[in-house]
Design a protein around this motif. Structure first.
Motif, mmCIF file in Angstrom:
data_model
loop_
_atom_site.group_PDB
_atom_site.id
_atom_site.type_symbol
_atom_site.label_atom_id
_atom_site.label_comp_id
_atom_site.label_asym_id
_atom_site.label_seq_id
_atom_site.Cartn_x
_atom_site.Cartn_y
_atom_site.Cartn_z
ATOM 1 N N ASP A 1 -37.034 -29.065 9.081
ATOM 2 C CA ASP A 1 -37.388 -29.433 7.707
ATOM 3 C C ASP A 1 -36.219 -29.242 6.765
ATOM 4 O O ASP A 1 -36.391 -29.217 5.557
ATOM 5 N N GLY A 2 -35.016 -29.152 7.252
ATOM 6 C CA GLY A 2 -33.850 -28.994 6.392
ATOM 7 C C GLY A 2 -32.754 -29.932 6.804
ATOM 8 O O GLY A 2 -32.875 -30.678 7.771
ATOM 9 N N PRO B 1 -40.603 -32.766 3.666
ATOM 10 C CA PRO B 1 -39.995 -31.559 3.113
ATOM 11 C C PRO B 1 -40.584 -31.220 1.748
ATOM 12 O O PRO B 1 -41.152 -32.063 1.053
ATOM 13 N N ALA B 2 -40.406 -29.969 1.343
ATOM 14 C CA ALA B 2 -40.921 -29.524 0.051
ATOM 15 C C ALA B 2 -40.039 -29.982 -1.098
ATOM 16 O O ALA B 2 -40.490 -30.038 -2.242
ATOM 17 N N VAL B 3 -38.777 -30.312 -0.823
ATOM 18 C CA VAL B 3 -37.853 -30.740 -1.873
ATOM 19 C C VAL B 3 -37.838 -32.262 -1.939
ATOM 20 O O VAL B 3 -38.137 -32.948 -0.953
ATOM 21 N N PRO B 4 -37.486 -32.866 -3.099
ATOM 22 C CA PRO B 4 -37.469 -34.330 -3.222
ATOM 23 C C PRO B 4 -36.290 -34.954 -2.483
ATOM 24 O O PRO B 4 -35.298 -34.271 -2.175
ATOM 25 N N GLN C 1 -33.910 -36.763 -3.542
ATOM 26 C CA GLN C 1 -32.642 -36.699 -4.267
ATOM 27 C C GLN C 1 -31.840 -35.464 -3.883
ATOM 28 O O GLN C 1 -30.601 -35.490 -3.871
ATOM 29 N N GLU C 2 -32.535 -34.360 -3.546
ATOM 30 C CA GLU C 2 -31.804 -33.152 -3.164
ATOM 31 C C GLU C 2 -31.013 -33.370 -1.882
ATOM 32 O O GLU C 2 -29.899 -32.879 -1.734
ATOM 33 N N PHE C 3 -31.592 -34.106 -0.948
ATOM 34 C CA PHE C 3 -30.862 -34.411 0.281
ATOM 35 C C PHE C 3 -29.650 -35.306 -0.008
ATOM 36 O O PHE C 3 -28.575 -35.103 0.540
ATOM 37 N N ASP D 1 -27.984 -35.489 -2.824
ATOM 38 C CA ASP D 1 -26.985 -34.685 -3.529
ATOM 39 C C ASP D 1 -26.243 -33.750 -2.587
ATOM 40 O O ASP D 1 -25.097 -33.364 -2.864
ATOM 41 N N ARG D 2 -26.868 -33.381 -1.477
ATOM 42 C CA ARG D 2 -26.223 -32.476 -0.518
ATOM 43 C C ARG D 2 -25.453 -33.234 0.558
ATOM 44 O O ARG D 2 -24.947 -32.633 1.499
ATOM 45 N N TRP E 1 -43.412 -39.786 0.556
ATOM 46 C CA TRP E 1 -42.477 -38.800 -0.003
ATOM 47 C C TRP E 1 -41.261 -39.509 -0.611
ATOM 48 O O TRP E 1 -40.804 -39.151 -1.696
#
Length: 557
Positions: A410-411, A435-438, A440-442, A444-445, A463
């Motif tokens: 999940d990361g 995943p619990a995060v949106p 966009q976070e992926f 941005d990373r 999602w």
């Protein structure tokens, strides 16, 4: 010498024509390819002084539009067949009528695309209008393109499909000598110049924009003259202007067409203009304060664009109201000349010519092998860097995923391939819950593509849709295969079936259930590499897989 056909069809403006002439004249001066411009312009003014060959189709006003279009298409097909161009260049709007022309079948095609608003670009992309082009050159900077408000899918297609390149704005930049000569002609005693231009004079809608603009500016000129102001006005109406006749006065000069418009706008103290691409670019190259009067526009979003330009370079936006314009013009004339201006983009024209020449001398095409993206995961607590050292040469392009196996990851799952300037990454998503995060976070990373056991779960699709990223996160369904002692042959059959039935195949090979000793892993990987070496399969790099998923976004949806 090979021929390049530049197809331009526009009856109410000069923007496409001027860009085509700029490219064609630079190409002819270079001497490596022979340009021919094929247009359907109502006025030939722009072509009078060009050394480039031009074929201009007439606008047929006395027959029905369907008959005119059929005649135009049939004659164009015969002309192109005779010219036998090595490359076909189109401008801004992909024309679907050209797709069916036998004379253009299988010819390299390039699109030079000036700025489009986000909604218009997204509409063209979703219709599959960019698929036919080998290259699309965006005549904007990457930063300016992002300001147009593009959807995540459009941004991803542009960034990662490999089809698009940014060459920056393409417009003519006059020399200081040209500017000085033009200023001296129109203001022989050093009077400040107010230049008014509404493009080529054609109206996108029957709303009388040109008539309203020039009539209002004529009143402004009359009022300034009455108060003894030295300013001189130059009205360049454009050859398609159909408003009320304009009279020259003591402080007004009227030109239907001015071939040195770029130098005239650069010489102005104030430019009152419709903020189309060419006139605005030419005005910005000089010192004029901008008074931008947007018109109804086709795929450009001029109101929003004008506001952004004013925020960056100063000036004001206005309607064609003489009272408002008078105040803005007087205030602009009282200020010192504008000093903030963009740099000339000579490199962009060079890049455009290079792209055309590359297509004119193509490498002989090859039929690709089956393509497979293969990802390996070692499970928790195992050294991924050590796994890289075990890989036989045929597996050099596999993707190594950190962390847990694909079934419950999940990361972010990162590659250990060392590419200092490459942030293109892969994220392995679970097959059940997102995943619990949106998304966009992926993004941005550094992630660009999500792989998940297929078929793609509805939860993952929702999602992505409910919180869209810009650019969007691509998704690729993967076959999840667990490697165990003695399972190599069975695993190879599943990999073979995956590669055979999918255009962009993906498999996640979970090695976490092999024995903990390195010898078991090495033995398994060696068998996998020997088998792949005998198969008509190419392992995709992460960049290649991301590009193929992004190219799907250019297909009609």
């Amino acid at each position: 010498m090979k021929t390049v056909a530049l197809l331009v069809k526009n009856g109410i403006g000069f923007g496409h024509l001027r860009r085509a002439v700029l490219i064609a004249e630079a190409m002819q001066k270079r001497g490596r390819l022979k340009p021919v411009i094929i247009s359907q312009a109502s006025s030939l003014s722009l072509f009078k002084n060009t050394p480039v060959d031009v074929v201009n189709f007439p606008l047929l006003h006395r027959v029905s539009s369907a008959v005119a279009e059929d005649a135009y298409t049939a004659i164009l097909d015969r002309l192109l067949d005779k010219l036998d161009p090595a490359v076909v260049v189109e401008d801004t709007y992909p024309d679907p009528r050209y797709l069916g022309l036998p004379s253009l079948a299988d010819r390299p095609r390039l699109l030079v695309m000036r700025r489009l608003d986000g909604a218009s670009f997204d509409h063209l992309r979703s219709q599959g209008r960019f698929v036919a082009f080998d290259k699309v050159l965006i005549a904007q900077s990457r930063a300016d393109f992002a300001l147009e408000g593009h959807s995540g899918e459009s941004a991803a297609a542009v960034e990662w499909s490999g089809r698009f390149s940014f060459v920056g704005n393409l417009s003519y930049t006059p020399t200081p000598e040209e500017i000085a000569r033009t200023r001296a002609e129109y203001a022989p005693h050093g009077e400040p110049l107010v230049v008014v231009n509404g493009g080529a004079g054609g109206d996108q809608m029957p709303d009388g924009y040109g008539d309203r603009l020039f009539s209002a500016c004529a009143q402004v000129a009359e009022r300034l003259l009455a108060t003894g102001h030295r300013a001189r006005f130059v009205f360049v109406t454009g050859p398609y202007y159909a408003g009320r006749p304009l009279s020259e006065t003591a402080n007004v000069t009227v030109r239907r067409y001015e071939p040195r418009l770029a130098a005239l706008l650069a010489a102005a103290r104030v430019a009152v203009i419709k903020p189309g691409n060419n006139a605005l670019s030419e005005a910005l190259s000089g010192q004029a304060h901008l008074v931008l009067v947007p018109d109804v526009s086709f795929l450009e979003g001029l109101d929003e664009h004008a506001s952004r330009v004013v925020d960056q370079y100063g000036g004001a936006t206005s309607t064609a109201d003489p009272d408002v314009l008078e105040q803005l013009v007087r205030e602009a004339l009282d200020r010192l000349p504008r000093t903030e201006r963009p740099e000339a983009n000579h490199e962009g024209l060079f890049q455009t010519l290079e792209a055309i020449e590359d297509l004119a001398h193509p490498v002989r095409p090859r039929v690709p092998q089956r393509q497979l993206m293969l990802a390996l995961t070692f499970g928790e607590g195992r050294d991924v860097a050590g796994l890289r050292g075990m890989l036989p040469l045929p597996l050099k392009n596999v993707q190594l995923l950190d962390g847990t196996s694909a079934a419950d990851a999940d990361g972010l799952a990162s590659e250990t391939v060392s590419r200092p300037r490459d942030r293109a990454g892969i994220v392995a998503l679970p097959g059940v819950e997102p995943p619990a995060v949106p998304p966009q976070e992926f993004i941005d990373r550094g992630a660009r593509l999500a792989i998940t056991p297929g078929p793609v779960p509805r939860a993952i699709t929702r999602w992505i849709e409910l919180a869209p990223a810009v650019p969007s996160l691509g998704v690729l369904a993967a076959e999840h295969i667990v490697a165990r002692e003695g399972s190599l042959d069975a695993n190879l059959r599943r990999i073979a079936r995956t590669a055979a039935r999918q255009e962009t195949a993906c498999a996640i090979l979970d090695l976490s259930h092999l024995a903990d000793d390195d010898d078991s892993v090495k033995h398994y990987l060696q068998g996998l590499a020997e088998w792949l070496g005998t198969q008509p399969v190419t392992l995709l790099t992460s960049e290649e897989a991301i590009a193929r998923v992004a190219q799907r976004l250019l297909e009609q949806s």
